[in-house]
Design an enzyme around this catalytic site. Sequence first.
Site, PDB file in Angstrom:
ATOM      1  CG  HIS A  89       4.683   0.788   4.396  1.00  0.00           C
ATOM      2  ND1 HIS A  89       6.020   0.824   4.090  1.00  0.00           N
ATOM      3  CD2 HIS A  89       4.333  -0.516   4.356  1.00  0.00           C
ATOM      4  CE1 HIS A  89       6.451  -0.405   3.870  1.00  0.00           C
ATOM      5  NE2 HIS A  89       5.452  -1.237   4.024  1.00  0.00           N
ATOM      6  CG  HIS A 133      -4.464   8.373  -0.939  1.00  0.00           C
ATOM      7  ND1 HIS A 133      -3.187   7.926  -1.208  1.00  0.00           N
ATOM      8  CD2 HIS A 133      -4.600   9.564  -1.580  1.00  0.00           C
ATOM      9  CE1 HIS A 133      -2.574   8.818  -1.977  1.00  0.00           C
ATOM     10  NE2 HIS A 133      -3.409   9.813  -2.215  1.00  0.00           N
ATOM     11  CB  THR A 200       0.841   5.899  -4.562  1.00  0.00           C
ATOM     12  OG1 THR A 200       0.361   5.767  -3.213  1.00  0.00           O
ATOM     13  CG2 THR A 200      -0.178   6.642  -5.402  1.00  0.00           C
ATOM     14  CB  THR A 201       2.319   1.465  -1.703  1.00  0.00           C
ATOM     15  OG1 THR A 201       1.012   0.888  -1.749  1.00  0.00           O
ATOM     16  CG2 THR A 201       2.279   2.769  -0.906  1.00  0.00           C
TER      17      THR A 201
HETATM   18 ZN    ZN Z   1      -2.132   6.323  -0.402  1.00  0.00          ZN
END
Ligand code: ZN
Length: 250
Positions: A89, A133, A200-201
């Site tokens: 990802h 992040h 956010t996932t």
């Molecule tokens: Zn992230």
Amino acid sequence: MERRDFIRGLALLAACPLCVKTAYAAESVHWSYNGEEGPDHWGTLGKENSACSAGAQQSPVDIKGAIRADIPDLSVEWKKGGTIVNNGHTIQIKVPAGSMLRRGEKTYELVQYHFHAPSEHLVEGKHFPMEVHFVHKHAETGMLGVLGVFLVPGAVNRDFSTLAAAFPGKAGEEASAEAADPSGLLPSSLRYWAYEGSLTTPPCSEIVDWMVAMDPIEVDAADIGKFTALYSMNARPALITNRRYILSSS
Ligand SMILES: [Zn+2]
């Protein structure tokens, strides 16, 4: 909410030992950034992902109308090194224990950092080419403190170049990040925006104290290219703020 779900999950496992397999299988529900498994469908890909569609405090958001507030300064003491992982990802760097971020009274420990292209957060409706992040965990509460920093093309950033040169090309591959210093990916000022949000996932858990640095860092455009050659679009679209306040440190 999270804790209640967690406890309910434990009760379920205790009541049904054979369900354990199913519970773990559910964790590996496949998701992506487009099509049938894309962000619009994350909430229905598995029960544990329901917050992705039903949550009211989701991330990322478009940062606008921030309210100037007396929020605590940030300080970090991060260690060098770790392992670079291509997890299918994103590119993620798992870091050694003992890297801390302090925000007033709160202390979080850095767990990993990873990249998105384009940025997930917007500022006044605008994306940046990339966002990193830094994912920290609060030791006692289990809450996450995630610091986001925008990346823009410009001067070479040595630490980002070191990482980019070693990005593993295939999902599941790893490489050493021994020479990389995450502090090198911070702007000189840690002025920031703060709001309460989510991962956010999937599973989009609403357990994140978000901090987004106001100042981007410059990195070599060629190094951005090394990331986008692997992940050209791994950003969840911005969600509504839903009456949440976004605070600004200056
Ligand atoms: Zn992230």
